[in-house]
Structure formats: C-alpha cells, structure tokens
Design an enzyme around this catalytic site. Structure first.
Site, PDB file in Angstrom:
ATOM      1  N   ASP A 222      28.755 -15.076   8.700  1.00  0.00           N
ATOM      2  CA  ASP A 222      27.560 -15.561   9.404  1.00  0.00           C
ATOM      3  C   ASP A 222      27.967 -16.546  10.489  1.00  0.00           C
ATOM      4  O   ASP A 222      27.405 -16.567  11.584  1.00  0.00           O
ATOM      5  CB  ASP A 222      26.616 -16.287   8.431  1.00  0.00           C
ATOM      6  CG  ASP A 222      25.941 -15.304   7.490  1.00  0.00           C
ATOM      7  OD1 ASP A 222      26.161 -14.083   7.658  1.00  0.00           O
ATOM      8  OD2 ASP A 222      25.227 -15.767   6.576  1.00  0.00           O
ATOM      9  N   TYR A 223      28.955 -17.347  10.140  1.00  0.00           N
ATOM     10  CA  TYR A 223      29.393 -18.391  11.058  1.00  0.00           C
ATOM     11  C   TYR A 223      29.902 -17.779  12.377  1.00  0.00           C
ATOM     12  O   TYR A 223      29.482 -18.166  13.467  1.00  0.00           O
ATOM     13  CB  TYR A 223      30.487 -19.224  10.374  1.00  0.00           C
ATOM     14  CG  TYR A 223      31.129 -20.245  11.286  1.00  0.00           C
ATOM     15  CD1 TYR A 223      30.435 -21.409  11.643  1.00  0.00           C
ATOM     16  CD2 TYR A 223      32.413 -20.042  11.796  1.00  0.00           C
ATOM     17  CE1 TYR A 223      31.014 -22.341  12.489  1.00  0.00           C
ATOM     18  CE2 TYR A 223      32.997 -20.966  12.638  1.00  0.00           C
ATOM     19  CZ  TYR A 223      32.293 -22.119  12.987  1.00  0.00           C
ATOM     20  OH  TYR A 223      32.863 -23.025  13.823  1.00  0.00           O
TER      21      TYR A 223
ATOM     22  N   LYS B 200       9.402  11.045   1.358  1.00  0.00           N
ATOM     23  CA  LYS B 200       8.285  10.791   2.259  1.00  0.00           C
ATOM     24  C   LYS B 200       8.027   9.291   2.207  1.00  0.00           C
ATOM     25  O   LYS B 200       7.535   8.770   1.207  1.00  0.00           O
ATOM     26  CB  LYS B 200       7.056  11.577   1.803  1.00  0.00           C
ATOM     27  CG  LYS B 200       5.881  11.428   2.733  1.00  0.00           C
ATOM     28  CD  LYS B 200       4.799  12.431   2.368  1.00  0.00           C
ATOM     29  CE  LYS B 200       3.665  12.408   3.372  1.00  0.00           C
ATOM     30  NZ  LYS B 200       3.023  11.101   3.514  1.00  0.00           N
TER      31      LYS B 200
ATOM     32  N   ARG C 120       1.529   5.587  15.723  1.00  0.00           N
ATOM     33  CA  ARG C 120       1.029   6.956  15.726  1.00  0.00           C
ATOM     34  C   ARG C 120      -0.354   7.054  16.356  1.00  0.00           C
ATOM     35  O   ARG C 120      -0.660   8.005  17.044  1.00  0.00           O
ATOM     36  CB  ARG C 120       0.983   7.480  14.288  1.00  0.00           C
ATOM     37  CG  ARG C 120       0.447   8.881  14.183  1.00  0.00           C
ATOM     38  CD  ARG C 120       0.464   9.338  12.736  1.00  0.00           C
ATOM     39  NE  ARG C 120       0.175  10.735  12.635  1.00  0.00           N
ATOM     40  CZ  ARG C 120      -1.047  11.252  12.642  1.00  0.00           C
ATOM     41  NH1 ARG C 120      -2.078  10.447  12.772  1.00  0.00           N
ATOM     42  NH2 ARG C 120      -1.231  12.541  12.539  1.00  0.00           N
TER      43      ARG C 120
ATOM     44  N   GLU D 149       9.468   5.973  10.454  1.00  0.00           N
ATOM     45  CA  GLU D 149       8.528   5.161   9.705  1.00  0.00           C
ATOM     46  C   GLU D 149       9.030   3.721   9.681  1.00  0.00           C
ATOM     47  O   GLU D 149      10.214   3.488   9.433  1.00  0.00           O
ATOM     48  CB  GLU D 149       8.506   5.729   8.274  1.00  0.00           C
ATOM     49  CG  GLU D 149       7.252   5.548   7.544  1.00  0.00           C
ATOM     50  CD  GLU D 149       6.148   6.551   7.922  1.00  0.00           C
ATOM     51  OE1 GLU D 149       6.367   7.452   8.771  1.00  0.00           O
ATOM     52  OE2 GLU D 149       5.060   6.399   7.376  1.00  0.00           O
TER      53      GLU D 149
ATOM     54  N   LYS E 120      11.233  20.560   4.705  1.00  0.00           N
ATOM     55  CA  LYS E 120      11.207  21.106   6.066  1.00  0.00           C
ATOM     56  C   LYS E 120      12.121  22.317   6.140  1.00  0.00           C
ATOM     57  O   LYS E 120      13.152  22.348   5.474  1.00  0.00           O
ATOM     58  CB  LYS E 120      11.720  20.068   7.061  1.00  0.00           C
ATOM     59  CG  LYS E 120      10.958  18.759   7.029  1.00  0.00           C
ATOM     60  CD  LYS E 120      11.598  17.687   7.899  1.00  0.00           C
ATOM     61  CE  LYS E 120      10.799  16.403   7.782  1.00  0.00           C
ATOM     62  NZ  LYS E 120      11.391  15.272   8.489  1.00  0.00           N
TER      63      LYS E 120
ATOM     64  N   LYS F 283       3.469  15.812  -2.900  1.00  0.00           N
ATOM     65  CA  LYS F 283       2.949  14.491  -3.262  1.00  0.00           C
ATOM     66  C   LYS F 283       3.256  14.180  -4.715  1.00  0.00           C
ATOM     67  O   LYS F 283       3.046  15.019  -5.591  1.00  0.00           O
ATOM     68  CB  LYS F 283       1.436  14.455  -3.047  1.00  0.00           C
ATOM     69  CG  LYS F 283       1.033  14.649  -1.607  1.00  0.00           C
ATOM     70  CD  LYS F 283       1.341  13.458  -0.760  1.00  0.00           C
ATOM     71  CE  LYS F 283       0.071  12.686  -0.532  1.00  0.00           C
ATOM     72  NZ  LYS F 283       0.202  11.599   0.395  1.00  0.00           N
TER      73      LYS F 283
ATOM     74  N   CYS G 133     -35.651   6.856  -0.945  1.00  0.00           N
ATOM     75  CA  CYS G 133     -34.546   6.395  -0.104  1.00  0.00           C
ATOM     76  C   CYS G 133     -34.427   4.870  -0.164  1.00  0.00           C
ATOM     77  O   CYS G 133     -35.414   4.165   0.061  1.00  0.00           O
ATOM     78  CB  CYS G 133     -34.793   6.837   1.336  1.00  0.00           C
ATOM     79  SG  CYS G 133     -33.638   6.106   2.490  1.00  0.00           S
TER      80      CYS G 133
ATOM     81  N   CYS H 268     -35.191   7.677   9.601  1.00  0.00           N
ATOM     82  CA  CYS H 268     -34.650   6.722   8.629  1.00  0.00           C
ATOM     83  C   CYS H 268     -33.611   5.826   9.312  1.00  0.00           C
ATOM     84  O   CYS H 268     -32.625   6.326   9.857  1.00  0.00           O
ATOM     85  CB  CYS H 268     -34.010   7.486   7.467  1.00  0.00           C
ATOM     86  SG  CYS H 268     -33.108   6.439   6.340  1.00  0.00           S
TER      87      CYS H 268
HETATM   88  S1  IVH Z   1       8.156  14.665   9.282  1.00  0.00           S
HETATM   89  C1  IVH Z   1       4.343  16.307  10.944  1.00  0.00           C
HETATM   90  N1  IVH Z   1       9.391  13.304   7.463  1.00  0.00           N
HETATM   91  O1  IVH Z   1       4.140  11.418   6.722  1.00  0.00           O
HETATM   92  C2  IVH Z   1       5.772  16.496  10.752  1.00  0.00           C
HETATM   93  N2  IVH Z   1       7.185  12.649   8.027  1.00  0.00           N
HETATM   94  O2  IVH Z   1       1.666  12.830   6.155  1.00  0.00           O
HETATM   95  C3  IVH Z   1       6.573  15.333  11.149  1.00  0.00           C
HETATM   96  N3  IVH Z   1       6.383  10.687   6.813  1.00  0.00           N
HETATM   97  O3  IVH Z   1       2.789  11.230   9.935  1.00  0.00           O
HETATM   98  C4  IVH Z   1       6.724  14.345  10.139  1.00  0.00           C
HETATM   99  N4  IVH Z   1       8.207  10.356   5.637  1.00  0.00           N
HETATM  100  O4  IVH Z   1       4.387   9.395   9.241  1.00  0.00           O
HETATM  101  C5  IVH Z   1       8.255  13.438   8.157  1.00  0.00           C
HETATM  102  N5  IVH Z   1      10.630  12.174   5.880  1.00  0.00           N
HETATM  103  C6  IVH Z   1       9.511  12.311   6.577  1.00  0.00           C
HETATM  104  C7  IVH Z   1       8.419  11.441   6.408  1.00  0.00           C
HETATM  105  C8  IVH Z   1       7.255  11.651   7.163  1.00  0.00           C
HETATM  106  C9  IVH Z   1       6.984   9.916   5.897  1.00  0.00           C
HETATM  107  C10 IVH Z   1       5.011  10.491   7.308  1.00  0.00           C
HETATM  108  C11 IVH Z   1       4.816  10.644   8.790  1.00  0.00           C
HETATM  109  C12 IVH Z   1       3.690  11.622   8.952  1.00  0.00           C
HETATM  110  C13 IVH Z   1       3.067  11.600   7.607  1.00  0.00           C
HETATM  111  C14 IVH Z   1       2.355  12.886   7.339  1.00  0.00           C
END
Ligand code: IVH
Length: 716
Positions: free
Chosen positions: A63-64, A146, A167, A205, A339, A363, A457, A480
């Site tokens: 660090d120094y 993700k 975004r 991200e 992907k 998910k 209502c 309404c």
């Molecule tokens: S690829 C749309 N890779 O998830 C294809 N997205 O639910 C391009 N996200 O808006 C995105 N981790 O913000 C990709 N490894 C990852 C990701 C990721 C998180 C987020 C991203 C996207 C959202 C969609």
C-alpha cells in the site's frame, strides 16, 4: 508501454520491474521533458496494479509504495496539467458534483432474457434452438451465473472509456460515465485496437460484494450511534446489494461511489466496429472467446465461472450445482444464463422484440418466509378491476423487506384459504414480485376472520360487477376518479408515452387541482394554474412543457399503449402501429380483420374492436391529433432495396421465421406484401401446409414459387 497484456506472465514481469525502477527514481528531480514519459509509466503501472488487485485479487505492491506512486502522479499532473489524460487513474474520481445524468441511446438495444425454471423449460429452449438452426448442427451451450446487480453499457473508443450508461428502458439509459470511472474493476483504457476494434460497447452488471454490503451497514450503524446521541435522524441501512449498487450509480458525488467499492462484471459485447465503421460484433466468433479477450484486456468477466456443454442435461446439472453453492458465492446471483456459444449461430437464431432466442435464464427456486396477514386493502386499477392487497407483518426475503402483496382476486383468496390474522407463506424469486403461496391453517388460534370482498367501489361507491368468465370484480363507472387517475398515470408512464417530468405524483396533484381531467387535457394544460402549486418553479414547468411537447412526436405504438386498451401491451401495439395509415382508420375494421393479424387471439381482437368501434374513443384520438400528437403509422426504415418493385405473398408455416417476421423482412427490403394470389404477384413464399394459395399460384406461370431459404438468400 501498453497496459493490456495483464494476463501475460512476461509482461507481468516487465511491469513489476518497471514498478521497481519508477520507485527507485521517484524522489529524483524530474525535468519537464522527462515527466511525460515518467507520467505515462506511472499511469501504466498503477492501472496494472489496480487490475491485479481488484480484478485478479492479486497484490503485487505494498500500500505504501502504491500511495507513493499515486501521490507522485498527482503532483506531476498538478505541475504539468497537459499531462492529465482521461485514462489517468487520478481521473477515477471527478471533482465537484455530478448533477444530472442525461439520457443516451444504446448503440443497440439492451434486451431482457426469457426465463426457465426446470429441465422441461431448458429442453424446450434446446429444441427451439435446434429447430432455428434447421440442420443437425452441433450446438455448444455456455452457462454462467446470472448476476443480480444493475446493468451497465460501456463504450470504448480508440481504447478509452468514453461513455457509461445504465440500461434504462433498454433502448436508452442514463449516462453515468463519471460514476463508472470510480469503479476500479472498470478499465479506463483497454487495448481493443490490437484486434482492429476502434469502437465497442461492452455490457455487464455493476455489483456490490456481499461482504462490502455488510461493511457499509456496519459503518452506518456506527454513524447512527452518533446521530442518535445528537438526537438526529438516523440513516436507513442498505437493504440489499442490488439496490445499493443501482442507487450508487446515480450518486452525485463520485468519491462516494468510489467509497462503496463496487464491482463490474462484463459478460457481453453488445456492438463493435472497426476504423471503417463496419460492424464486427462477431469478431471473436464465440461467447467464450469474447470473455477470454475481455478478461485479457483487464475486465472482470465470468470466464472462470462459466462452463461449456453440448448436452442440455449437463447444463441443468451445472445450474443445480450453482444453485446449491449460491449462498457461499461472494456476489448475489439469482440464476444462471445459458447462451449459444457460437456468435454466428446466435445471429441465425435471432431474437424477439423482448429477448434473444439464443439465450435463456435459468432462475433459481424462490425462497420462502412466514408472516402474518394484518389487513386487506382493495385497490382500483385503471380498467376498474378491484385488486385485494395483503398488508403483512414486514418480513425480510432475500434481502428485501416485504409488507404488501397482491392477492389478485376473490377466487385467489378462496382457493388459498386465506383469512385475516392467518400465518401466510410468502415467496420471492429474484426480481419476481412477492407472492403468497398460501396460509398455514395449523397455526390458527381462533382469531382469524373471513375476508369480506366489497360490493361497491371503494372510490365512487358505484356497485361492482363481475363480467362473465372473469374472476375480477370491476367498477364500470367511466367517471370513477380512481380509474381516471390510474389511466392518466399509465398514459404518461415509461411504457406508454414516457412523458419526462410527469410522474405519478404530478398526475395525482393535477387531477386533485382540476388541471387535467382526461388524456387530451394533458396537451392543453393551463400552466398558470401549475405555477400556483407548491414546489413548481419556472425550470420544472419548462421541463414538463418540454416533456409533453416531445411526447407529441412519439412513435405511434406508444400512443396505442397509452390509450389503455385492455390486453394491449407494447408488442401488440407495435404490430398494430404498422397496419393503418392513421390510428383512427381502425374504426372501419371488423373483429375478423383484427383476428387475422398474427398473434392476436379472439379476446384481444374483441377488445380492439370494441375500443375502436366506440365513437368517443375515435373522438379522443382525433382531438389528440388536432393538438399535435402523432397518430400516423410507424414508418419502417429500409434495410435494403433488394426487393424493390417486387410483390410477395407468404403461405404456410416456415422452419425459421414466423409469417409476420417474413412480411416485415419483405417490407424492410423494399418489397410489397399482397394479400391474395393474382397476376400481380411475383413471388409466393410457400412453407409447410401451404394450401389453396399454393394451388392457385401454380396455375399462374408468371408467379415464382420459392421456399424460405431461397427468400432469405434474396435479402442476404
Ligand atoms: S446476457 C439479453 N449474461 O440479466 C441478453 N445477462 O434478465 C444479454 N444478467 O438485462 C444479457 N447476468 O442485466 C447476460 N451473465 C449474464 C447476466 C445477465 C445478469 C442480467 C442482464 C440482463 C438481465 C436479463
């Protein structure tokens, strides 16, 4: 000396010895001529050590010594201000405050991901991918976490970070360059030119490590002790990493951003071009290679977390493996992203208006918590639907406090057997809105009370009705007040007319003060009345006027969404916006005509027919037009003129694209779609199950009958 080969061992050695030699002569007198080289070298080594420390968790300097180099750089830059460059590590923290975050367009839209929850969904995805690729092509999948943070898009031009944006709505976001520079894992300089890339948008991200979140909260708790002692208002603790990261990107003071020690993980090349301005987004051919190169250029990426598979079953096993270890990972992740590895295949597979078809999110399972149902409130939506909302004892679930949850409708309450004072199970999966799974009858003690659904209502006391085949009670009084407000809030909202400076609060205040009474009145606001309201100054009035004025030029689909026609969201609105010269032309359409549009079912067609068949609605549209609001067709800009002067008709189903997609491609390339076979027709594109149209066309010798692949070649 370039600072790009961070992963190269030889170059590490060179940089380590350069560090030593700089430290040796740091206190020597440096002449003005020598300083330029000296400054450049210090920048290079600091950027190198930042990358080692923040991206690679590798500390090669004390660090120094780091501080000595940094101080020297600052001193030189102060003495010779022309040596300050935007990629200097001293520029990570801006001086002064960052007061606004202008909206900027992304180079290409940032899409969402489609979700999957189990192996069946993944298998469906696999099938769709393979179907889109038609041939028995081998597909490689790449799976990576993700990350649950806040998305960011970074543009590098001539190797320098020139712009960072959130975004936003996917098409445009907020420019947050100064704050992004304060994130140490975002390189200020990256040697893309080595690959012939002169401009690139990379996406990822912004995240906060969970340990950092805890540390920030510990600091806040200490601050709160002090504030409490001084009888001052205490600070709220940070609720979760994602919101903290997102909030941090909009802080006005970038030194505050730096103090939060955010991280950025980059997982995609959104767009790249060479010096001639030619699109070379696919330059590295696979997603894996993209990650490898980005990692090499100094970015933090999921390169070490990712894995490549050829079988979707193995992908699932890998996802499950990550699901089990998510709690021990240092960042919040809410699933995995799968992907297609080959960028060429990605391009063949294509996308919908919402998500790429070559990727899917897996998910993780929701997490559950118990709470107590304290009360049920009945809210009125824009379409008059009454929604019961559960007020529960606040509970923490995956870092978010939950106290209010929709109960959807009366049947939901009956089905789930929920009573006031019941113990209820609350579930939440990442972004997904919290949900009540059910009650726990075993925990009842006699204090439970049946939930009474209102018969009138809650806003206007008009009797509620329950339309046939619906499970929702509605207030059908068009006057309404609650509906009017909700309707107007929807009209000005981001997904509809997106009127900048006109939020929910403003709508409520303007309605309460009789400044607006309906949609059209938004365009005839008496600003003298606004001026008299508390908190409105000339600047905010001007902003509002500008926002309203700008909305007049919106593309037609925004107005269609804004009108609040039942069942019509933005995808259908976009489709409709291309079908007529001007919106009011729909008044002559029959219900069948609406049904004939692809993707429009009978319920939606009925809703459209009823809406446009109503004279009052047509009157509203025409009044908007006289007030300057655009009601004309969305013109598509031509991709090419390859089909110019030619006429087409599609029939049957096609292996790769939907009929509507093909029709759009025809128009985009200058061709014209006909609706029936005649001597005017040049090409019939015939797919599977082509019926009478094909038979008819075969009888006219001037018509060429082609398949999808031949058509696609024509526009290649
Ligand atoms: S690829 C749309 N890779 O998830 C294809 N997205 O639910 C391009 N996200 O808006 C995105 N981790 O913000 C990709 N490894 C990852 C990701 C990721 C998180 C987020 C991203 C996207 C959202 C969609």
């Amino acid at each position: 000396m370039s600072n790009d080969l961070f992963s190269d061992v030889n170059s590490n050695d060179t940089l380590i010895s350069l560090t030593a030699s700089l430290l040796n002569k740091i206190d020597d007198f440096v002449t003005e001529q020598e300083s330029e080289q000296f400054c450049d070298d210090i920048k290079t080594v600091i950027n190198f050590h930042d990358n080692q420390y923040y991206v690679k968790s590798n500390s090669l300097i004390s660090d120094y010594d780091y501080d000595r180099l940094f101080k020297k750089l600052k001193e030189l830059e102060e003495n010779f201000p022309n040596l300050v460059t935007p990629d200097s590590p001293t520029q990570r923290i801006a001086h002064g405050l960052n007061n606004d975050f202008p909206t900027v367009q992304h180079l290409v839209p940032m899409m969402s991901l489609n979700n999957s929850y189990n192996i069946t969904d993944l298998e469906d995805f696999d099938t769709q991918v393979k179907k889109a690729l038609t041939q028995q092509a081998a597909v490689e999948y790449i799976a990576e976490p993700k990350f649950d943070g806040s998305s960011i898009a970074l543009i590098y031009q001539d190797d320098r970070l020139v712009r960072a944006a959130t975004r936003g709505n996917g098409v445009a976001g907020d420019e947050i360059t100064l704050n992004a520079k304060a994130i140490k894992t975002i390189p200020l300089k990256a040697n893309f030119s080595e690959y012939g890339i002169s401009k690139i948008e990379v996406r990822g991200e912004v995240l906060l490590e969970l340990a950092m979140l805890n540390k920030l909260n510990e600091d806040r708790k200490k601050q709160n002790e002090q504030l409490r002692a001084e009888n001052k208002k205490e600070l709220d603790l940070y609720k979760n990493a994602r919101n903290t990261a997102a909030g941090s990107l909009r802080l006005k003071d970038s030194s505050e951003v730096a103090a939060r020690k955010l991280d950025a993980i980059i997982y995609q090349i959104g767009y790249a071009e060479n010096a001639a301005g030619i699109d070379i987004t696919d330059i590295f051919q696979t997603h894996n290679k993209n990650l490898e190169i980005l990692e090499k250029l100094g970015f933090k990426t999921p390169f070490h977390e990712k894995k490549i598979f050829t079988s979707i079953l193995d992908v699932e096993t890998f996802c499950k493996y990550w699901e089990n270890k998510r709690d021990t990972y240092h960042f919040d992740i809410d699933g995995m992203v799968i992907k297609v590895n080959s960028i060429h295949q990605q391009q063949l597979i294509g996308k919908t208006s919402h998500h790429p078809k070559w990727a899917v999110a897996y998910k993780f399972k929701a997490k559950q918590a118990f709470s107590k149902l304290l009360n049920v409130e009945f809210q009125i939506g824009r379409t008059g639907a009454i929604t019961p909302v559960a007020k529960i004892e606040p509970v923490q679930l995956m870092g978010v406090e939950i106290s209010s949850i929709s109960l959807h409708n009366e049947d939901f309450i009956l089905d789930k057997n929920i009573m006031l004072n019941d113990t209820v199970i609350v579930e939440r999966a990442g972004d997904v809105i919290p949900y009540i799974v059910g009650s726990v009858p075993e925990k009842r003690n006699g204090a439970e009370i049946k939930i009474q659904f209102p018969t009138t209502c809650p806003s206007c006391q008009h009797a509620l009705v329950k339309p046939l085949e619906e499970s929702v009670w509605r207030c059908i009084n068009t006057n309404c007040p609650a509906q009017l407000e909700e309707h107007l809030i929807h009209f000005v909202s981001k997904q509809a007319m997106d009127i900048f400076g006109f939020g929910e609060e403003n709508v409520r205040t303007f309605v309460a003060n009789n400044i607006i009474q309906n949609i059209t009145s938004i365009y005839t606001i008496d600003y003298d009345k606004v001026r008299q309201l508390e908190g409105w100054k000339e600047k905010s009035i001007q902003n509002l006027k500008d926002g309203i004025e700008a909305s007049k030029h919106n593309e037609l689909h925004r107005l269609i969404v804004g009108l609040g026609i039942r069942h019509i969201g933005s995808t259908t609105a976009k489709l409709l916006a291309k079908k007529v010269e001007k919106l009011s032309d729909f008044q002559t359409w029959t219900q069948e005509q609406f049904t004939e549009l692809e993707d429009i079912g009978p319920k939606v067609a009925q809703s459209l027919f009823q809406f446009f068949g109503d004279a009052e609605n047509i009157n509203t549209i025409e009044t908007l037009s006289t007030l300057g609001v655009n009601i004309y067709k969305t013109e598509t800009t031509l991709a090419s003129e390859k089909l110019s002067g030619k006429t087409f008709l599609c029939t049957g189903t096609f292996p790769q694209h939907s009929r509507d997609d093909i029709k759009v491609m025809i128009e985009k390339n200058g061709g014209k779609n006909l609706s029936a076979v005649s001597a005017n027709l040049d090409f019939l594109i015939a797919g599977e199950k082509a019926g009478s149209k094909l038979a008819k066309a075969q009888k006219i010798s001037s018509i060429q009958i082609i398949d999808e692949a031949t058509f696609l070649k024509m526009i290649e």
